[in-house]
Every structure is written in structure tokens, then in C-alpha cells.
Design an enzyme around this catalytic site. Structure first.
Site, short mmCIF file in Angstrom:
data_model
loop_
_atom_site.label_atom_id
_atom_site.label_comp_id
_atom_site.label_asym_id
_atom_site.label_seq_id
_atom_site.Cartn_x
_atom_site.Cartn_y
_atom_site.Cartn_z
N TYR A 124 0.56 -1.14 -0.06
CA TYR A 124 -0.18 0.03 0.06
C TYR A 124 0.76 1.16 -0.17
O TYR A 124 0.16 2.05 -0.01
CB TYR A 124 -0.75 0.06 1.21
CG TYR A 124 -2.45 -0.42 0.83
CD1 TYR A 124 -1.79 -2.03 0.85
CD2 TYR A 124 -3.04 -0.58 1.02
CE1 TYR A 124 -3.36 -2.54 1.08
CE2 TYR A 124 -4.73 -0.92 0.70
CZ TYR A 124 -4.55 -2.32 1.28
OH TYR A 124 -5.82 -2.65 0.11
N LYS A 191 3.36 -13.99 6.03
CA LYS A 191 3.95 -15.30 4.47
C LYS A 191 5.66 -15.09 4.45
O LYS A 191 6.15 -15.01 3.79
CB LYS A 191 3.14 -14.75 3.26
CG LYS A 191 3.34 -15.39 1.87
CD LYS A 191 2.40 -16.38 2.23
CE LYS A 191 2.70 -18.12 1.35
NZ LYS A 191 1.81 -19.14 1.57
#
Ligand code: NAD
Length: 359
Positions: A124, A191
Site C-alpha cells: 500500500y 507469509k
């Protein structure tokens, strides 16, 4: 004590929802002076920007704002006002409680999860390079000279920065929230098995911060795809989740789904110097001006705001009034009825009226 609060109605369904929330907040009797400002595509012509400086100045001064959702038009060069606001005011923590309320039709009834989403970095950050531009070519050439992995010449590039300091402050925020609000566990979602540099740093930093709370708050970590499955199977096992920006965005909607939909999911964007309260959902343009959508998420964002400004009694009364109206199931919007076409569903305004009456 009188509170001065910046009020941004938003667009799409924003104005009707924020008006409903404002009326409910005022009905608690808390003394508030609102400073009303518009932002978004509608003010572009007047100010040349969707986020005029006077809006930011008002929030910087008052330190607290509540806003309705603001549309980000697809396919124009305008960046999201919501994202820009969070960046400009360093509102690094996005807090999104997802709680089951009695009377809401959902597959689950014991969900009480608080999402703490990092708000300023990750994919973002807005550092992007469009395909076939000279800058994009430069970035690709540079990466190809630095890395053994090759990036295809016809790629577009979005950069995912995750910093040590950014990770530290968001994880600390999650633990401090857990301590102050009597929560037991923080789960770090990542992740790191694939993105060893960025998510690896986020996880390693989370472990360092967690060590300082050992014995007080439990800590665990989960890989993002795995937690998607676990949240759907056993959401009651989770307490506070702390996540980088993108996973936080996606998991917020998933958790909103667990507790009955976006109409019920409030939120807050909090930094060291200001806080902006807003629902998780967007401006639902297809329902604009129809007095149809659920004001609960916006009203519960108001509850979070009341707690933030120390008006705990008013916050508790307003949350209880919301709970009561939802549990009764009479004066609620279409999304809270068993059948979405139920003709007894009331409008946004009427649900807010029922909540005010239940105060
Ligand atoms: P959305 O959240 O606006 O709407 C998706 C669907 O969710 C709606 O069609 C509706 O069925 C349901 N929904 C949303 N709010 C509801 C409510 N209060 N009551 C009942 N049902 C509700 O998502 P979108 O359609 O992807 O986005 C529309 C616009 O909102 C886009 O321009 C997007 O950029 C913007 N947006 C703004 C914010 C924000 O202001 N913080 C957040 C998300 C999206």
C-alpha cells in the site's frame, strides 16, 4: 468537557451513514463541537486535490476525526483519500474489532477478534511503476543486475517495503491494546516462508516485541493462507491479530463476514498524534441516497471514538443500545433480516432512531 472533533461525511452512502452515527453519538449527551469538512472526488474542482490541506489541518488540531467512506474512482489517477489520510497523519495502526452480536444471522456466534493492521507500508506504500515506462525499465534493469532472479521486461512493478521500525510500532500497539483491553493472545500473521525479507522481518520483529510481554500475553504466528482456513473453521480460537497492511485489509473483510457482514464492522486508524474513526466498508455507491444500508458499522466506529476520547460510559451505553436493537431484530436494515427482501426491514435513518430510543 467539550470535545472538538473533525467530521467528514464522505460520499456514496457516507453522508447518510455518518449523519446516523453523529445523531447517535450526540444522543449519548457527550458535549461535542463538530468541525465539518468534505473530501474526495467532489472537492477536486474547488481545491485541486481530493484531500485539501484544511481537512488535515483540522484533524491535526483536534486530534480526533470521524469519517464516512470515500470513493476511490477506478481508472483515474486519483489515489485513495483514505490511504492518503492515513499516510499524511501517520495513522499507522488500523484497529478493527469483529464481534458476534446476538440476533445477527451468521454461521458463527462466538467470534471476538480484534484486527490490528499496519497502515502505512507494504504494497500500500504506493510506490509503483507502470509497464513500459522509462522509470519501470530502470527499476527492472537495476533489479536484474542485483538479483539472480530475472524480472520480465514487460512487467509492471509494485514495491513492498516493510521496515523494522514500522513493524515494531504496530506489534507494540497490538500488545499494548491486548494489555489495556484484557485480551489474552496476539497472533502475528505473515507469509515469511515465501517473502523471507519483508514478512521475515515483520515476524522476527514481532517475536522480539512479544518477548517483552512473555507471561502476560500469549504469542503465536500463522501463515496468512493457513489462518484464512482456520478463521473459517475455528474463529473462536483467535483473539488479537497483528498483520502487515495487505493481509490486514483482506482478513478484515473475512472477519467482517464471520460476524454478519460489512454493515457491522467498525474501525479506527490511530497514530501517535491523531485518530480517524471509520467503518471497514466502502461507499457502496449503488445504494447512495437510498436510506437503505446498515448504519451499525459507522455507529460502532463512533463507540470506538467515544472510548478513545475517554467517554467510556457513553460508549458503553451506545454499544448496548446497538446490541439491543440488533437482538430485537425489528428495527434493522435489510442485511440483518433473514430474507434480504423482507419488507419489514427499516432504513438507515429509522435504525438509527431505534438505537437512539434504546439509549
Ligand atoms: P463497499 O464496502 O462499498 O461495498 C461492497 C458491498 O458491501 C456493498 O455493495 C453492500 O452490498 C455491502 N455493504 C457495504 N457497506 C454496507 C452497509 N453499511 N450495510 C449493508 N451492506 C453494506 O466496497 P466496494 O464496492 O468494493 O467499494 C466501493 C467504493 O468504496 C470504492 O470506491 C472503494 O475504493 C471505496 N472504499 C472506501 C473505503 C473507505 O472510505 N475507508 C473502504 C473501502 C472501500
Amino acid at each position: 468537557m467539550k470535545h472538538k472533533i473533525t467530521f467528514i461525511p464522505g460520499d456514496g452512502v457516507g453522508p447518510e451513514l455518518s449523519d446516523a452515527a453523529k445523531r447517535c453519538i450526540e444522543a449519548t449527551g457527550v458535549d461535542i463541537e463538530w468541525e465539518v469538512f468534505d473530501a474526495g472526488i467532489g472537492v477536486m474542482e474547488k481545491y485541486g486535490t481530493p484531500l485539501p490541506e484544511n481537512v488535515l489541518a483540522s484533524i491535526r488540531k483536534n486530534k480526533v476525526a470521524i469519517k464516512g467512506p470515500i470513493t476511490t474512482p477506478v481508472g483515474t489517477g486519483i489515489r485513495s483519500v483514505n490511504v492518503e489520510l492515513r499516510k499524511a497523519l501517520e495513522l499507522y495502526a488500523c484497529l478493527r474489532p469483529c464481534k458476534s452480536y446476538k440476533g445477527v444471522r451468521s454461521r458463527y456466534d462466538k467470534v471476538d477478534i480484534v484486527i490490528v493492521r499496519e497502515n502505512t507500508e507494504d504494497l500500500y506504500a504506493g510506490v509503483e511503476f507502470e509497464q513500459n515506462t522509462p522509470d519501470c525499465k530502470k527499476v527492472i534493469d537495476n533489479i536484474n543486475s542485483l538479483s539472480k532472479k530475472r524480472i520480465r521486461e514487460d512487467s509492471a512493478i509494485s514495491i513492498k517495503p516493510i521496515s523494522k521500525s514500522g513493524s515494531e510500532r504496530i506489534v507494540k500497539f497490538a500488545f499494548e491494546y491486548a494489555v489495556k483491553n484484557g485480551r489474552n493472545k496476539v497472533t502475528c500473521v505473515h507469509k515469511a516462508n515465501i517473502m523471507k525479507a519483508t514478512d521475515g522481518l515483520f515476524l522476527a520483529t514481532a517475536r522480539e516485541v512479544a518477548a517483552k510481554y512473555e507471561g502476560k500475553i500469549e504469542f503465536e504466528d500463522r501463515i496468512v493462507d493457513n489462518i484464512c482456513m482456520q478463521l473459517v473453521q475455528r474463529p473462536e480460537e483467535y483473539d488479537v491479530l497483528v498483520l502487515p497492511n495487505l493481509y490486514g485489509d483482506i482478513i478484515s473483510d473475512l472477519c467482517a463476514g464471520l460476524v454478519g457482514g460489512l454493515g457491522l464492522a467498525p474501525g479506527a486508524n490511530i497514530g501517535d498524534n491523531a485518530a480517524v474513526f471509520e467503518a471497514t466498508h466502502g461507499s457502496a455507491p449503488k445504494y447512495k441516497g437510498m436510506n437503505k444500508v446498515n448504519p451499525t458499522a459507522m455507529i460502532l466506529s463512533g463507540v470506538l471514538m467515544l472510548r478513545h476520547i475517554g467517554e467510556n460510559d457513553a460508549a458503553a451505553r451506545l454499544e448496548n443500545a446497538v446490541k439491543k436493537v440488533i437482538a430485537e431484530g425489528k428495527h434493522v436494515t435489510y442485511d440483518l433480516k433473514a430474507e434480504r427482501t423482507d419488507p419489514t426491514a427499516v432504513g438507515t435513518r429509522q435504525m438509527a432512531d431505534a438505537i437512539i430510543k434504546a439509549l
